[in-house]
Design a protein around this motif. Sequence first.
Motif, short mmCIF file in Angstrom:
data_model
loop_
_atom_site.label_atom_id
_atom_site.label_comp_id
_atom_site.label_asym_id
_atom_site.label_seq_id
_atom_site.Cartn_x
_atom_site.Cartn_y
_atom_site.Cartn_z
N LEU A 148 82.60 79.15 73.48
CA LEU A 148 83.14 78.76 75.24
C LEU A 148 83.12 77.52 75.60
O LEU A 148 83.86 77.32 76.52
N ASP B 100 85.03 80.89 79.70
CA ASP B 100 83.68 80.83 80.08
C ASP B 100 83.48 82.64 78.75
O ASP B 100 82.13 83.70 78.86
N LEU C 224 79.50 83.44 80.43
CA LEU C 224 78.99 82.92 80.54
C LEU C 224 78.58 82.63 82.33
O LEU C 224 80.51 82.86 82.39
N GLN D 277 79.04 81.71 85.35
CA GLN D 277 78.89 80.79 87.22
C GLN D 277 79.01 81.00 88.56
O GLN D 277 80.44 80.72 88.73
N SER E 37 78.63 74.47 89.44
CA SER E 37 79.20 74.77 88.02
C SER E 37 78.12 73.94 87.19
O SER E 37 77.60 73.47 87.02
#
Length: 370
Positions: free
Chosen positions: A62, A66, A73, A75, A79
């Motif tokens: 990553l 993302d 990931l 978000q 952040s």
Amino acid sequence: MRLATYNVENLFNRAKAMNLEGWAEGKPVLESFARLNQLLGEPLYTAQDKVQMVKLLIDLGLEKSDRAPFVILRQNKGSLVKRPKAGGLEVVANGRTEWVGSLDLIEAPVDLEAMRNTARVMIDLKADVLAVVEAESRPALRDFNDEIVGGLGGPLFKHVMLIDGNDARGIDVGLMTAEGYPIGQMRSHVDDAGANGELIFSRDCAQFQIPLPSGKQLLVLVNHLKSKGFGSLAASAQKRQAQAERIKAIYQALVAQGEAYIAVVGDFNDTPDSAPLAPLLQGTDLKDAFTHAAFDDGGFPGTFDSCKAANKIDYLLLSPALFATVTAGGVWRKGMWPGSKPKRWDVYPELDKKENAGSDHAAVWVDLNL
């Protein structure tokens, strides 16, 4: 009544990291995923936490995006990380409350013929009460029953229930029952914690009540204990033992309440002679169905992979009153890969390569005269 347990190894989708050819390939991803998720849940991120997070994010692929081959990931608000144009990765959140999102495993579809072989096992078992291990969710279990079992012409289970557990990988435990065996009261033990505040169950010890036509009731405790292949062997053994001790306490409390028909079932991830399982197998009056005179192991002492004695990890443990009602029992291996030459056991004609196995676990069953 026929009672059975079966580790189905997911029904429709499975984390890509768990779907590789060998466990060793996916293990580092799963370990990094688990450790990073643990750190992300902390209310405050220390400087040391952030250093570890950056390393784990890079290990998971990553660093630049993302989305990586095995994880994503999310978000959603605020952040967690920033990626400067000059390169590198920086954790900018100072705690869990400063961002909204998650770290998720990417899933991949299970092989279609493997799905069908899983269903063939369920159909041929003819279980009235089937404990299921490693199912993604209740909708997945329900849809598998309707679309795959039903699509192959099998009789549908009338009742399907699964309570989400503590494992983020979508490997939960549930119960499927036939007409005439409704699922009554249910209890989850996902919040049971040790003296240190740590959750005891990696998944759950899901407790299901089955009212019987006779007016009595059967209690089924479905389990999937900590695996040996995840984390250090010593730590996983300690975790399994804590789980076994908690199950023992739950069982003994039910006995003290006057319950007679109790089954503790599922994938225990250890052998009958192991220290972690001693609280259950030696510290209670529960009896392993394999030890009953009417039980036929099919010539193999185990339930997993090659089915050697060291691979006996799936259990039907029965209270003395329930054990006394056993009239027959056995191990159903037709959905397991039998090896190449020679084949260890008979399989479905459609199981012509390892990828088509319904599971690398056998199903275990007993007939009970209730």
